[in-house]
Design an enzyme around this catalytic site. Structure first.
Site, PDB file in Angstrom:
ATOM      1  N   LEU A  97      -8.701  14.724  66.993  1.00 28.05           N
ATOM      2  CA  LEU A  97      -9.950  13.975  67.205  1.00 28.05           C
ATOM      3  C   LEU A  97     -11.004  14.343  66.162  1.00 28.05           C
ATOM      4  O   LEU A  97     -12.132  13.865  66.218  1.00 28.05           O
ATOM      5  CB  LEU A  97     -10.493  14.236  68.622  1.00 28.05           C
ATOM      6  CG  LEU A  97      -9.519  13.922  69.764  1.00 28.05           C
ATOM      7  CD1 LEU A  97     -10.172  14.180  71.108  1.00 28.05           C
ATOM      8  CD2 LEU A  97      -9.022  12.481  69.694  1.00 28.05           C
ATOM      9  N   GLY A  98     -10.623  15.174  65.209  1.00 30.65           N
ATOM     10  CA  GLY A  98     -11.584  15.621  64.198  1.00 30.65           C
ATOM     11  C   GLY A  98     -11.710  14.651  63.032  1.00 30.65           C
ATOM     12  O   GLY A  98     -11.142  13.559  63.043  1.00 30.65           O
ATOM     13  N   GLN A  99     -12.465  15.078  62.021  1.00 31.14           N
ATOM     14  CA  GLN A  99     -12.774  14.191  60.889  1.00 31.14           C
ATOM     15  C   GLN A  99     -11.498  13.735  60.161  1.00 31.14           C
ATOM     16  O   GLN A  99     -11.327  12.549  59.899  1.00 31.14           O
ATOM     17  CB  GLN A  99     -13.713  14.920  59.913  1.00 31.14           C
ATOM     18  CG  GLN A  99     -14.278  14.008  58.838  1.00 31.14           C
ATOM     19  CD  GLN A  99     -14.887  14.764  57.662  1.00 31.14           C
ATOM     20  OE1 GLN A  99     -14.706  15.980  57.528  1.00 31.14           O
ATOM     21  NE2 GLN A  99     -15.589  14.047  56.805  1.00 31.14           N
ATOM     22  N   ASP A 156      -5.280  23.486  74.177  1.00 29.71           N
ATOM     23  CA  ASP A 156      -5.897  24.533  73.373  1.00 29.71           C
ATOM     24  C   ASP A 156      -4.789  25.078  72.472  1.00 29.71           C
ATOM     25  O   ASP A 156      -3.801  25.628  72.955  1.00 29.71           O
ATOM     26  CB  ASP A 156      -6.428  25.609  74.336  1.00 29.71           C
ATOM     27  CG  ASP A 156      -6.929  26.833  73.596  1.00 29.71           C
ATOM     28  OD1 ASP A 156      -6.818  26.881  72.350  1.00 29.71           O
ATOM     29  OD2 ASP A 156      -7.426  27.747  74.277  1.00 29.71           O
ATOM     30  N   TYR A 187     -14.605  31.963  56.833  1.00 27.08           N
ATOM     31  CA  TYR A 187     -13.707  30.806  56.697  1.00 27.08           C
ATOM     32  C   TYR A 187     -12.775  30.986  55.490  1.00 27.08           C
ATOM     33  O   TYR A 187     -11.556  30.799  55.597  1.00 27.08           O
ATOM     34  CB  TYR A 187     -14.596  29.576  56.527  1.00 27.08           C
ATOM     35  CG  TYR A 187     -13.902  28.264  56.318  1.00 27.08           C
ATOM     36  CD1 TYR A 187     -13.102  27.697  57.296  1.00 27.08           C
ATOM     37  CD2 TYR A 187     -14.115  27.542  55.136  1.00 27.08           C
ATOM     38  CE1 TYR A 187     -12.512  26.457  57.102  1.00 27.08           C
ATOM     39  CE2 TYR A 187     -13.538  26.302  54.942  1.00 27.08           C
ATOM     40  CZ  TYR A 187     -12.732  25.765  55.928  1.00 27.08           C
ATOM     41  OH  TYR A 187     -12.152  24.534  55.736  1.00 27.08           O
ATOM     42  N   LYS A 215      -8.720  31.285  55.388  1.00 28.09           N
ATOM     43  CA  LYS A 215      -7.872  30.333  54.647  1.00 28.09           C
ATOM     44  C   LYS A 215      -7.013  31.065  53.613  1.00 28.09           C
ATOM     45  O   LYS A 215      -5.844  30.725  53.409  1.00 28.09           O
ATOM     46  CB  LYS A 215      -8.750  29.266  53.971  1.00 28.09           C
ATOM     47  CG  LYS A 215      -9.386  28.290  54.961  1.00 28.09           C
ATOM     48  CD  LYS A 215      -8.348  27.441  55.697  1.00 28.09           C
ATOM     49  CE  LYS A 215      -8.955  26.448  56.657  1.00 28.09           C
ATOM     50  NZ  LYS A 215      -7.972  25.738  57.474  1.00 28.09           N
TER      51      LYS A 215
HETATM   52  C1  AKB Z   1     -16.547  23.162  54.654  1.00 27.07           C
HETATM   53  O1  AKB Z   1     -17.573  22.828  54.030  1.00 27.07           O
HETATM   54  O2  AKB Z   1     -16.478  24.148  55.381  1.00 27.07           O
HETATM   55  C2  AKB Z   1     -15.302  22.325  54.463  1.00 27.07           C
HETATM   56  C3  AKB Z   1     -14.441  22.823  53.345  1.00 27.07           C
HETATM   57  C4  AKB Z   1     -14.844  22.650  51.951  1.00 27.07           C
HETATM   58  O3  AKB Z   1     -13.405  23.356  53.604  1.00 27.07           O
HETATM   59  N1  AKB Z   1     -15.646  20.959  54.238  1.00 27.07           N
END
Ligand code: AKB
Length: 319
Positions: free
Chosen positions: A14-16, A56, A146, A150
């Site tokens: 359901l995300g972007q 989940d 983040y 990744k």
């Molecule tokens: C974010 O801005 O966190 C993302 C990405 C660049 O991974 N759109």
């Protein structure tokens, strides 16, 4: 044994990215072969998938059961917390961004599923890396929660391929711009918000400063690239961590100028917040020649085509 009919599970459907990718997968494979899943309740018409599972993705037992029940062969594992939100919830970001990926890799190692797509990001780069035309093989030095998640995910993908032959494929997405489903929690999201506010208010206050360049990609091109990578013959792929994708590069000021061509009275001002520091640690442009060579990456949208298409579609949607 390789299954002939692909049965697909999409997490974060359901995300972007999820909403648009799910519908393209339905066009290709048929609704009966596509299972969408997400945390939220399904709303009528949101995706064309034949099935929706409210789940989940960190609930491994439930995920395994769903994989078995539907005889899933391929997983597009999109559920993730983006850069801005991850800074606010670091422990949860690590859990969500890493653990389900490992679980899917384990399922592939066991032969339960055959192929995985997992999105990485330009956030894997970081401090001390040149700003322009960043290559596929530079040293990664992320400074955000983040980016760290990744980078670790990429190394796990490579590990599972090298050690166990797991067919997991990945792209380092730049900022994604789209009009169908709003983005949420990202640093590049100013480039989506700006369109909504340009149409609704005629003005926008950017949380990224005017001359900060970042790589961006229109959703149509992102979906095409994802499908192209997933359809590429295994033997053509030389990168098993994650492929660089450059898309287009621009600053908020350049984007505002482009919007003014369509909405002449549009005004922008700048109030950078905590996301400015994140943007400063990311590249302004990316070298994606390896993806072009290995699986034929190409783009249809530059900044002008994207801006025109966004405004045309959002005007209809917001009216
Ligand atoms: C974010 O801005 O966190 C993302 C990405 C660049 O991974 N759109």
């Amino acid at each position: 044994m390789e299954s002939h009919t692909e049965k697909i599970l999409i997490t974060g459907a359901l995300g972007q990215i999820g909403t648009e990718l799910t519908n393209r997968l339905v066009e290709i494979h048929g609704a009966e072969n596509v299972v969408a899943s997400g945390l939220d309740r399904w709303q009528k018409g949101i995706t064309a998938a034949g099935y929706y599972e409210r789940m989940d993705v960190t609930n491994t037992q439930l995920v395994r059961q769903i994989i078995k029940d539907y005889e899933i062969t391929t997983v597009y594992h999109l559920a993730s917390l983006l850069s801005g939100t991850s800074e606010k919830q670091p422990i949860f970001a690590w859990k969500l961004n890493l653990e389900p990926l490992l679980q899917f890799c384990e399922m592939a190692r066991e032969g339960l599923i055959q192929k995985i797509f997992w999105p990485s990001s330009i956030a894997v780069f970081g401090k001390g890396i040149p700003k322009e035309n960043v290559g596929q093989d530079v040293v990664l030095n992320p400074t955000t929660v983040y980016g760290i998640s990744k980078m670790a995910g990429e190394k796990w993908c490579e590990y599972y391929f090298d050690k166990h032959g797991v067919d997991v494929r990945s792209i380092r997405y730049p900022g994604l711009i789209s009009w169908k489903t709003p983005a949420g929690g990202g640093t590049t999201d100013y480039a989506v918000e700006i369109f909504y506010e340009a149409i609704e208010e005629g003005k926008y206050t950017s949380f990224i400063s005017e001359n900060t360049g970042m790589p961006m990609l229109y959703m149509d091109d992102a979906i095409n690239a994802t499908l192209q990578l997933m359809e590429a013959p295994k033997e053509n792929l030389t990168v098993r961590s994650s492929y660089n994708l450059g898309g287009m590069s621009f600053t908020p000021k350049e984007l505002a100028e482009e919007i003014k061509k369509e909405i002449p009275d549009f005004e922008i001002d700048y109030k950078p917040d905590f996301r400015q520091q994140i943007a400063d640690s990311w590249p302004a442009s990316i070298d994606d020649s390896v993806a072009k060579k290995d699986w034929g990456l190409s783009y249809n949208y530059g900044i002008s085509e994207m801006t025109k298409d966004m405004i045309k579609n959002l005007k209809v949607k917001l009216n």
